[in-house]
Scaffold this active site. Sequence first.
Site, PDB file in Angstrom:
ATOM      1  N   ARG A 156       0.906  -1.055  -0.099  1.00 34.05           N
ATOM      2  CA  ARG A 156      -0.041   0.015   0.085  1.00 34.05           C
ATOM      3  C   ARG A 156       0.810   1.364  -0.069  1.00 34.05           C
ATOM      4  O   ARG A 156       1.749   1.369   0.972  1.00 34.05           O
ATOM      5  CB  ARG A 156      -0.913   0.154   1.160  1.00 34.05           C
ATOM      6  CG  ARG A 156      -2.115   0.896   1.096  1.00 34.05           C
ATOM      7  CD  ARG A 156      -2.840   0.902   2.448  1.00 34.05           C
ATOM      8  NE  ARG A 156      -2.241   2.060   3.336  1.00 34.05           N
ATOM      9  CZ  ARG A 156      -2.007   1.505   4.627  1.00 34.05           C
ATOM     10  NH1 ARG A 156      -2.595   0.406   5.093  1.00 34.05           N
ATOM     11  NH2 ARG A 156      -1.165   2.190   5.431  1.00 34.05           N
ATOM     12  N   GLU A 175       5.036   6.886   2.363  1.00 35.00           N
ATOM     13  CA  GLU A 175       6.091   5.516   2.468  1.00 35.00           C
ATOM     14  C   GLU A 175       5.229   4.605   1.527  1.00 35.00           C
ATOM     15  O   GLU A 175       3.790   4.767   1.117  1.00 35.00           O
ATOM     16  CB  GLU A 175       6.126   5.280   3.834  1.00 35.00           C
ATOM     17  CG  GLU A 175       4.810   4.598   4.468  1.00 35.00           C
ATOM     18  CD  GLU A 175       4.892   3.673   5.669  1.00 35.00           C
ATOM     19  OE1 GLU A 175       6.180   3.181   5.941  1.00 35.00           O
ATOM     20  OE2 GLU A 175       4.051   3.682   6.328  1.00 35.00           O
ATOM     21  N   ASN A 177       4.075   0.528   2.250  1.00 35.21           N
ATOM     22  CA  ASN A 177       4.095  -0.538   3.191  1.00 35.21           C
ATOM     23  C   ASN A 177       4.237  -1.803   2.374  1.00 35.21           C
ATOM     24  O   ASN A 177       3.428  -2.161   1.479  1.00 35.21           O
ATOM     25  CB  ASN A 177       2.765  -0.409   3.787  1.00 35.21           C
ATOM     26  CG  ASN A 177       2.950   0.744   4.537  1.00 35.21           C
ATOM     27  OD1 ASN A 177       3.215   0.895   5.744  1.00 35.21           O
ATOM     28  ND2 ASN A 177       1.922   1.880   4.082  1.00 35.21           N
ATOM     29  N   SER A 182      -2.721  -3.056   6.047  1.00 35.64           N
ATOM     30  CA  SER A 182      -3.857  -3.218   6.528  1.00 35.64           C
ATOM     31  C   SER A 182      -5.195  -2.317   6.141  1.00 35.64           C
ATOM     32  O   SER A 182      -4.810  -1.277   5.450  1.00 35.64           O
ATOM     33  CB  SER A 182      -3.923  -3.460   7.909  1.00 35.64           C
ATOM     34  OG  SER A 182      -3.577  -2.200   8.767  1.00 35.64           O
ATOM     35  N   LYS A 336      12.509   2.313   5.271  1.00 37.92           N
ATOM     36  CA  LYS A 336      12.654   3.685   4.823  1.00 37.92           C
ATOM     37  C   LYS A 336      14.025   4.315   4.234  1.00 37.92           C
ATOM     38  O   LYS A 336      14.224   5.163   3.603  1.00 37.92           O
ATOM     39  CB  LYS A 336      12.187   4.601   6.326  1.00 37.92           C
ATOM     40  CG  LYS A 336      10.972   4.011   7.016  1.00 37.92           C
ATOM     41  CD  LYS A 336      10.340   5.120   7.445  1.00 37.92           C
ATOM     42  CE  LYS A 336       8.548   4.820   7.712  1.00 37.92           C
ATOM     43  NZ  LYS A 336       8.228   3.514   7.801  1.00 37.92           N
ATOM     44  N   LYS A 395      12.849   9.920  10.671  1.00 40.85           N
ATOM     45  CA  LYS A 395      12.222   8.609  10.510  1.00 40.85           C
ATOM     46  C   LYS A 395      13.285   7.588  10.906  1.00 40.85           C
ATOM     47  O   LYS A 395      14.254   7.223  10.048  1.00 40.85           O
ATOM     48  CB  LYS A 395      11.640   8.338   9.086  1.00 40.85           C
ATOM     49  CG  LYS A 395      10.292   9.603   8.982  1.00 40.85           C
ATOM     50  CD  LYS A 395       9.771   8.799   7.770  1.00 40.85           C
ATOM     51  CE  LYS A 395       8.531   9.651   7.393  1.00 40.85           C
ATOM     52  NZ  LYS A 395       7.632   9.005   6.327  1.00 40.85           N
ATOM     53  N   GLU A 399       8.075   0.526  11.601  1.00 39.68           N
ATOM     54  CA  GLU A 399       6.659   0.875  10.974  1.00 39.68           C
ATOM     55  C   GLU A 399       5.644   0.789  12.161  1.00 39.68           C
ATOM     56  O   GLU A 399       5.881   0.557  13.148  1.00 39.68           O
ATOM     57  CB  GLU A 399       6.438  -0.512  10.297  1.00 39.68           C
ATOM     58  CG  GLU A 399       7.455  -0.890   9.015  1.00 39.68           C
ATOM     59  CD  GLU A 399       7.426   0.133   7.856  1.00 39.68           C
ATOM     60  OE1 GLU A 399       6.198   0.477   7.534  1.00 39.68           O
ATOM     61  OE2 GLU A 399       8.415   0.477   7.580  1.00 39.68           O
ATOM     62  N   GLY A 400       4.317   1.097  11.739  1.00 39.98           N
ATOM     63  CA  GLY A 400       3.146   0.945  12.471  1.00 39.98           C
ATOM     64  C   GLY A 400       2.781   2.202  13.190  1.00 39.98           C
ATOM     65  O   GLY A 400       1.995   2.087  14.039  1.00 39.98           O
ATOM     66  N   ARG A 481      -7.280   7.585   5.329  1.00 35.12           N
ATOM     67  CA  ARG A 481      -7.412   7.925   6.820  1.00 35.12           C
ATOM     68  C   ARG A 481      -7.259   9.205   7.083  1.00 35.12           C
ATOM     69  O   ARG A 481      -6.344   9.906   6.401  1.00 35.12           O
ATOM     70  CB  ARG A 481      -6.129   6.964   7.260  1.00 35.12           C
ATOM     71  CG  ARG A 481      -6.199   5.413   7.365  1.00 35.12           C
ATOM     72  CD  ARG A 481      -5.089   4.805   7.689  1.00 35.12           C
ATOM     73  NE  ARG A 481      -3.944   5.177   6.698  1.00 35.12           N
ATOM     74  CZ  ARG A 481      -2.621   5.165   6.827  1.00 35.12           C
ATOM     75  NH1 ARG A 481      -2.159   4.430   8.222  1.00 35.12           N
ATOM     76  NH2 ARG A 481      -1.539   5.337   6.016  1.00 35.12           N
TER      77      ARG A 481
HETATM   78  P1  ADP Z   1       4.866   4.264   9.673  1.00 33.08           P
HETATM   79  O1  ADP Z   1       5.689   3.108   9.206  1.00 33.08           O
HETATM   80  O2  ADP Z   1       5.109   4.280  11.119  1.00 33.08           O
HETATM   81  O3  ADP Z   1       3.389   4.270   9.215  1.00 33.08           O
HETATM   82  P2  ADP Z   1       5.027   6.771   7.960  1.00 33.08           P
HETATM   83  O4  ADP Z   1       6.385   7.047   7.398  1.00 33.08           O
HETATM   84  O5  ADP Z   1       3.936   6.170   7.351  1.00 33.08           O
HETATM   85  O6  ADP Z   1       5.604   5.486   9.131  1.00 33.08           O
HETATM   86  O7  ADP Z   1       4.651   7.672   9.158  1.00 33.08           O
HETATM   87  C1  ADP Z   1       3.675   7.674  10.008  1.00 33.08           C
HETATM   88  C2  ADP Z   1       2.889   8.991   9.898  1.00 33.08           C
HETATM   89  O8  ADP Z   1       3.537  10.278  10.128  1.00 33.08           O
HETATM   90  C3  ADP Z   1       2.174   9.121   8.673  1.00 33.08           C
HETATM   91  O9  ADP Z   1       0.875   8.330   8.796  1.00 33.08           O
HETATM   92  C4  ADP Z   1       1.965  10.615   8.558  1.00 33.08           C
HETATM   93  O10 ADP Z   1       0.740  11.121   9.227  1.00 33.08           O
HETATM   94  C5  ADP Z   1       3.169  11.141   9.315  1.00 33.08           C
HETATM   95  N1  ADP Z   1       4.172  11.528   8.120  1.00 33.08           N
HETATM   96  C6  ADP Z   1       5.214  10.818   7.859  1.00 33.08           C
HETATM   97  N2  ADP Z   1       5.847  11.228   6.975  1.00 33.08           N
HETATM   98  C7  ADP Z   1       5.521  12.434   6.914  1.00 33.08           C
HETATM   99  C8  ADP Z   1       5.908  13.631   6.062  1.00 33.08           C
HETATM  100  N3  ADP Z   1       6.970  13.674   5.395  1.00 33.08           N
HETATM  101  N4  ADP Z   1       5.127  14.823   6.508  1.00 33.08           N
HETATM  102  C9  ADP Z   1       4.170  14.940   7.198  1.00 33.08           C
HETATM  103  N5  ADP Z   1       3.711  13.958   7.826  1.00 33.08           N
HETATM  104  C10 ADP Z   1       4.311  12.661   7.696  1.00 33.08           C
HETATM  105 MG    MG Z   2       2.867   4.703   7.528  1.00 31.45          MG
END
Ligand code: ADP
Ligand code: MG
Length: 505
Positions: A156, A175, A177, A182, A336, A395, A399-400, A481
Amino acid sequence: MLPIGWLLEAGPGYCPIALKKAGQPASAGSSMAGPWDVVLRDEAALRQAAVVAMDAALLEGVLMRTDAEPNASEVVSCAPFTLLPSAVPRALFEQAYAVQRDFNLLVDAISRDKEFLERTLASTIKVDEFTARLFRIHQQVLEEGLAQSVFLGINRSDYMFDCGAASPPALKQIEINTIAASFGGLASRTAAVHGRVLRVLGKPEEAARLLPNDPAQGLAMGIAKAWELYGSPSAAVMFLVEEAQRNIFDQRCVENKLWDRNIRVIRRRFRDVYEQGSLDDSRRLYVGGQEVAVVYYREGYVPSNYDQQNWEARLLLERSRAVKCPDIATQLAGTKKVQQELSRPGMLEKLLPGHAEAVRRIRATFAGLYSLDVGEEGDRIAATAIANPERFVLKPQREGGGNNLYGEELKQVLERIKDSPERTSYILMDKIEPQPAVNYLLRARSPLKASKCISELGIFGVYVRQGTELVLNEAAGHLLRTKAVEHADGGVVAGVAVLDTPYLV
Ligand code: ADP
Ligand code: MG
């Protein structure tokens, strides 16, 4: 009037949702924040609609088990969701669908590129024990020689609509996944709930415009294809599940579609595999005497999922002939660190030779991503981020949800680790700035109140490869979401974001 667009409709063949041109212009709401401005002024009507919404969610199966009893279904709750569907720019929605098959190709190419993974993760695995452990299993199965010949990817790709520098808003990938992505199941149930809400609020035309969406169907179709190619009709599909199974209904949506095809599904934990799993001479996988054709991981993506026995179970699964969704290389392709390396000039071209258009489409979705590897490049970006923390997200390889660092915290952590190799376990990313819109986030036992919200769009991708031949490559549906702006991070299971339905404007 906006130009005639593309409407998603149920289509024939493998893809549950085919891009199909529709003769209907999108009329309601010409700005991103706008379509419910009038509705939002009538609080009494919204309160009534919220009651209807909760009941509709239960009826449609937008369900989760409770925190208190994650392994029993006697008493369940609705999964959190928005009262109103959120406006999504049609052009960006279409762009996200159009690039999904490219991302499938890319993830598959990375998973097959031993040298790329080795080079890219070299610095990370020195400091991040979890990634290192996954990487060692990856190396070990390659050294032994792969028994697996059919590969199934379910991913996803998540995006936000960036209004920071760009006007109009731009689609920027958060990102991708590649393991345990899910909400494909519950996402197929939210449009009906939001359709009901809009009708109750006197918006039947808008309700009729909500798109059908059935990722569970696409996911099941991919799993079924892999199961079929494995070629043993008595073998089962095994969902590898967590100890605490709050999100079981989301999984059941996929599982039931497999049963409908007369494919046997078993649900097992790592612990069950450790205790009852074995391989025969040709490395066929048996769990409790049942041959397993496909292992679909809904677990195994965070360090807390593993103790020593679970690592041994994971290794057994990876060594087996069974189709792993994902295999360990594909899980690594979703780190990442890999995402950051992909944004280097020329990298996509190397990974996808002869796919110039796909490369262009993929690159258009990239936000700024920066390596914190030891060296001048890393020093420079670390200093920039410390001076301007509000412009970046820090970052780790996790994940999660709930792991990223922002603002003052980002600054403090980066100041602490900037001269240590520890910084290489992180990447830096430009912070995306979506335009907030007002909505109501509905959760069991929470008071109804308006929130300023931002949304994240995910597109599910499914592909199957047999040997070197890609036999299926599809976009399988979407997930929206939404969360209140005061939360920088976190997903649905983390209790921050809620399920939503896109309303194209
Ligand atoms: P995870 O693997 O924990 O889901 P993500 O990269 O999806 O990691 O980051 C988690 C959340 O953080 C995302 O769902 C988003 O809401 C926020 N986020 C992540 N990267 C960014 C970004 N570059 N700018 C703004 N918000 C972000
Ligand atoms: Mg995410």
